[in-house]
Write a protein that holds these residues in place. Structure first.
Motif: not given
Length: 84
Positions: A18, A26, A54, A57, A59-61
């Motif tokens: 992360r 976030d 994006d 689902n 969520k962002r990665y």
């Protein structure tokens, strides 16, 4: 657009980590396959540049992570200190 952040954590056995964005927001997850240099295991606190994906689902990665060298100001200050 390239964003910058610092590694919050990385688990080399699972290949997941992360990153905390410098400008707030976030914490984003990433995978080993998203690293430009997969041979180097990121360490907590290292600065990386990355792009954001994006997912379907919602969520962002973080993707396309590349380690950043010294901050430009830090290098300039070091050079000035060496000159006296």
């Amino acid at each position: 657009m390239t964003y910058y952040g610092k590694i919050k954590n990385y688990d080399s056995s699972s290949g997941k980590g992360r990153i905390t964005p410098e400008n707030g927001g976030d914490v984003l997850a990433f995978r080993k396959s998203d690293l430009a240099d997969e041979a180097h295991a990121p360490e907590q606190g290292e600065r990386y540049g990355y792009k954001v994906k994006d997912a379907d689902n919602g969520k962002r990665y973080a993707i396309h992570l590349h380690q950043q060298g010294e901050q430009p100001n830090a290098a300039k200050e070091q050079a000035q200190a060496q000159q006296g």
